[in-house]
Write a protein that holds these residues in place. Structure first.
Motif, mmCIF file in Angstrom:
data_model
loop_
_atom_site.group_PDB
_atom_site.id
_atom_site.type_symbol
_atom_site.label_atom_id
_atom_site.label_comp_id
_atom_site.label_asym_id
_atom_site.label_seq_id
_atom_site.Cartn_x
_atom_site.Cartn_y
_atom_site.Cartn_z
ATOM 1 N N GLY A 128 12.974 -15.141 11.571
ATOM 2 C CA GLY A 128 11.882 -14.714 10.307
ATOM 3 C C GLY A 128 12.644 -13.715 9.547
ATOM 4 O O GLY A 128 13.831 -13.093 10.178
ATOM 5 N N PHE A 129 11.887 -13.308 8.693
ATOM 6 C CA PHE A 129 12.469 -12.242 7.640
ATOM 7 C C PHE A 129 11.650 -11.087 7.481
ATOM 8 O O PHE A 129 10.485 -11.410 7.170
ATOM 9 C CB PHE A 129 12.868 -12.725 6.274
ATOM 10 C CG PHE A 129 14.001 -13.711 6.079
ATOM 11 C CD1 PHE A 129 14.972 -13.586 5.172
ATOM 12 C CD2 PHE A 129 13.968 -15.013 6.598
ATOM 13 C CE1 PHE A 129 15.858 -14.042 5.063
ATOM 14 C CE2 PHE A 129 15.019 -15.833 6.536
ATOM 15 C CZ PHE A 129 16.072 -15.606 5.962
ATOM 16 N N ARG A 130 12.096 -9.944 7.837
ATOM 17 C CA ARG A 130 10.910 -8.697 7.821
ATOM 18 C C ARG A 130 11.379 -8.253 6.594
ATOM 19 O O ARG A 130 12.483 -7.668 6.092
ATOM 20 C CB ARG A 130 11.177 -7.805 9.192
ATOM 21 C CG ARG A 130 10.390 -6.882 9.047
ATOM 22 C CD ARG A 130 10.494 -5.708 10.574
ATOM 23 N NE ARG A 130 10.171 -6.565 11.579
ATOM 24 C CZ ARG A 130 9.062 -6.598 12.369
ATOM 25 N NH1 ARG A 130 8.226 -5.713 11.686
ATOM 26 N NH2 ARG A 130 8.624 -7.184 13.373
ATOM 27 N N GLY A 150 7.824 -20.325 6.851
ATOM 28 C CA GLY A 150 7.527 -20.007 5.677
ATOM 29 C C GLY A 150 6.194 -19.184 5.757
ATOM 30 O O GLY A 150 5.648 -18.667 4.724
ATOM 31 N N ALA A 151 5.452 -19.344 6.750
ATOM 32 C CA ALA A 151 3.921 -18.431 6.532
ATOM 33 C C ALA A 151 4.332 -17.036 6.688
ATOM 34 O O ALA A 151 5.287 -16.494 7.244
ATOM 35 C CB ALA A 151 3.599 -18.826 8.276
ATOM 36 N N ILE A 152 3.561 -16.235 5.841
ATOM 37 C CA ILE A 152 3.882 -14.836 5.650
ATOM 38 C C ILE A 152 2.880 -14.098 6.562
ATOM 39 O O ILE A 152 1.699 -14.158 6.069
ATOM 40 C CB ILE A 152 3.500 -14.407 4.249
ATOM 41 C CG1 ILE A 152 4.752 -15.293 3.511
ATOM 42 C CG2 ILE A 152 4.093 -12.924 4.014
ATOM 43 C CD1 ILE A 152 4.523 -15.173 2.071
ATOM 44 N N GLN A 153 3.086 -13.400 7.519
ATOM 45 C CA GLN A 153 2.392 -12.722 8.408
ATOM 46 C C GLN A 153 2.275 -11.258 7.960
ATOM 47 O O GLN A 153 3.374 -10.800 7.732
ATOM 48 C CB GLN A 153 2.673 -13.155 9.937
ATOM 49 C CG GLN A 153 2.630 -14.313 10.482
ATOM 50 C CD GLN A 153 2.511 -14.526 11.983
ATOM 51 O OE1 GLN A 153 2.165 -15.238 12.570
ATOM 52 N NE2 GLN A 153 3.573 -13.663 12.364
ATOM 53 N N ILE A 154 1.181 -10.677 8.257
ATOM 54 C CA ILE A 154 1.122 -8.992 7.944
ATOM 55 C C ILE A 154 0.799 -8.398 9.327
ATOM 56 O O ILE A 154 -0.383 -8.681 9.972
ATOM 57 C CB ILE A 154 -0.020 -8.769 6.853
ATOM 58 C CG1 ILE A 154 0.181 -9.591 5.557
ATOM 59 C CG2 ILE A 154 0.017 -7.540 6.707
ATOM 60 C CD1 ILE A 154 1.497 -9.443 5.003
ATOM 61 N N THR A 155 1.563 -7.533 9.674
ATOM 62 C CA THR A 155 1.348 -6.871 10.988
ATOM 63 C C THR A 155 0.308 -5.682 10.773
ATOM 64 O O THR A 155 0.256 -5.486 9.650
ATOM 65 C CB THR A 155 2.820 -6.394 11.424
ATOM 66 O OG1 THR A 155 3.277 -5.329 10.806
ATOM 67 C CG2 THR A 155 3.870 -7.304 11.578
ATOM 68 N N ALA A 204 5.120 -7.131 6.188
ATOM 69 C CA ALA A 204 5.231 -8.626 5.843
ATOM 70 C C ALA A 204 6.339 -9.327 6.697
ATOM 71 O O ALA A 204 7.452 -8.900 6.441
ATOM 72 C CB ALA A 204 5.247 -8.938 4.463
ATOM 73 N N ILE A 205 6.164 -10.305 7.397
ATOM 74 C CA ILE A 205 7.241 -11.067 7.939
ATOM 75 C C ILE A 205 7.002 -12.553 7.500
ATOM 76 O O ILE A 205 5.866 -13.135 7.679
ATOM 77 C CB ILE A 205 7.015 -11.062 9.403
ATOM 78 C CG1 ILE A 205 7.325 -9.677 10.046
ATOM 79 C CG2 ILE A 205 7.938 -11.791 10.249
ATOM 80 C CD1 ILE A 205 6.902 -9.401 11.369
ATOM 81 N N ILE A 206 8.031 -13.124 7.091
ATOM 82 C CA ILE A 206 8.362 -14.418 6.815
ATOM 83 C C ILE A 206 8.834 -15.326 7.775
ATOM 84 O O ILE A 206 9.889 -15.131 8.130
ATOM 85 C CB ILE A 206 9.115 -14.637 5.302
ATOM 86 C CG1 ILE A 206 8.484 -14.121 4.096
ATOM 87 C CG2 ILE A 206 8.938 -16.424 4.996
ATOM 88 C CD1 ILE A 206 9.342 -13.793 3.012
ATOM 89 N N LEU A 207 7.922 -16.154 8.450
ATOM 90 C CA LEU A 207 8.542 -16.883 9.665
ATOM 91 C C LEU A 207 9.750 -17.866 9.019
ATOM 92 O O LEU A 207 9.578 -18.585 8.276
ATOM 93 C CB LEU A 207 7.297 -17.544 10.217
ATOM 94 C CG LEU A 207 6.172 -16.786 10.913
ATOM 95 C CD1 LEU A 207 5.250 -17.676 11.674
ATOM 96 C CD2 LEU A 207 6.680 -15.744 11.688
ATOM 97 N N GLY A 208 10.634 -17.979 10.026
ATOM 98 C CA GLY A 208 11.515 -18.822 9.958
ATOM 99 C C GLY A 208 11.620 -20.439 10.591
ATOM 100 O O GLY A 208 10.768 -20.188 11.331
ATOM 101 N N PRO A 209 12.617 -21.145 10.557
ATOM 102 C CA PRO A 209 12.535 -22.437 11.192
ATOM 103 C C PRO A 209 12.407 -22.223 12.879
ATOM 104 O O PRO A 209 12.081 -23.083 13.590
ATOM 105 C CB PRO A 209 13.775 -22.985 10.931
ATOM 106 C CG PRO A 209 14.654 -22.117 10.488
ATOM 107 C CD PRO A 209 13.788 -20.952 9.649
#
Length: 223
Positions: free
Chosen positions: A122-124, A144-149, A154-159
């Motif tokens: 993921g991308f933080r 690609g889901a953008i999660q909010i902790t 914001a964290i974009i999930l990777g493969p």
């Protein structure tokens, strides 16, 4: 797929993926090597070239991009250069996520910056939204889901990210823009554009068709 197309290999043939680092390779036999993705310090940064047995290659990142891909073939195919035009903007198109209503309607206008905590998981992002106290049961998550902790990060999930998660998901990056996401470097400024699901589906179809067309052209170039 593009690297394999340069070498007339099947699209799913395994290769190497290198994220943001230096790789060193030694050829065990004469072969043709293809390199695509991020710009590198190789003489051929987007294309294929021949390598002799025992030849040693040190590959580092060039001026743009973050991930590059290596494939190889023992057949000495005609070297080709890939015409890969990269978008200069760091604008990712997204569709609303299942918990988008929990956040302000203009959440995507907040300025974000890619932090140095990035990987295939993921991308933080730095910047982020306000802290929240939403407690949700775990549910399926996708690349690609953008999660909010809870602290608003914001964290974009990777493969290689989790397949389930309990953080609220404000949006999902369109699959057509995942290639661009993979090349964001730490410190890159990032903006989001909210589009409809129907528009995202159209972009996905167009992207797949364009990749298939380019792969077919590369295969013909080696005939």
């Amino acid at each position: 797929m593009l690297a394999n197309g340069l070498l007339r290999l099947e699209p799913e043939t395994p290769g190497f993926e290198v994220l943001g680092g230096l790789s060193e390779l030694v050829a065990e036999e004469d072969c043709t090597l293809a390199v695509v993705g991020a710009n590198t310090d190789l003489p051929v940064s987007q294309g294929s070239f021949r390598v002799s047995k025992g030849e040693r290659l040190k590959i580092g990142l060039g001026a743009s991009g973050f991930a590059y891909y290596l494939t190889w073939s023992t057949a000495l195919l005609k070297p080709q250069k890939l015409d890969l035009r990269r978008e200069s903007t760091s604008l990712l198109r997204v569709v609303a996520g299942p918990q988008s209503e929990l956040f302000p309607r203009n959440w995507h206008s907040v300025g974000f910056t890619v932090s140095n905590r990035i990987s295939r998981a993921g991308f933080r992002l730095s910047g982020g939204l306000n802290p929240h106290s939403f407690e949700l049961p775990s549910e399926p998550a996708c690349c690609g889901a953008i999660q909010i902790t809870p602290d608003g990060t914001a964290i974009i999930l990777g493969p290689d990210g989790p397949t389930i998660g309990g953080y609220p998901k404000v949006a999902v990056v369109c699959s057509a823009d995942l290639d661009m996401l993979a090349h964001l470097r730490p410190g890159s400024n990032l903006e989001f554009e909210l589009i409809s699901l129907e528009a995202a589906q159209t972009l996905r179809q167009s992207h797949r068709a364009e990749v298939a067309r380019r792969v077919a052209q590369l295969r013909l170039g080696n005939d």
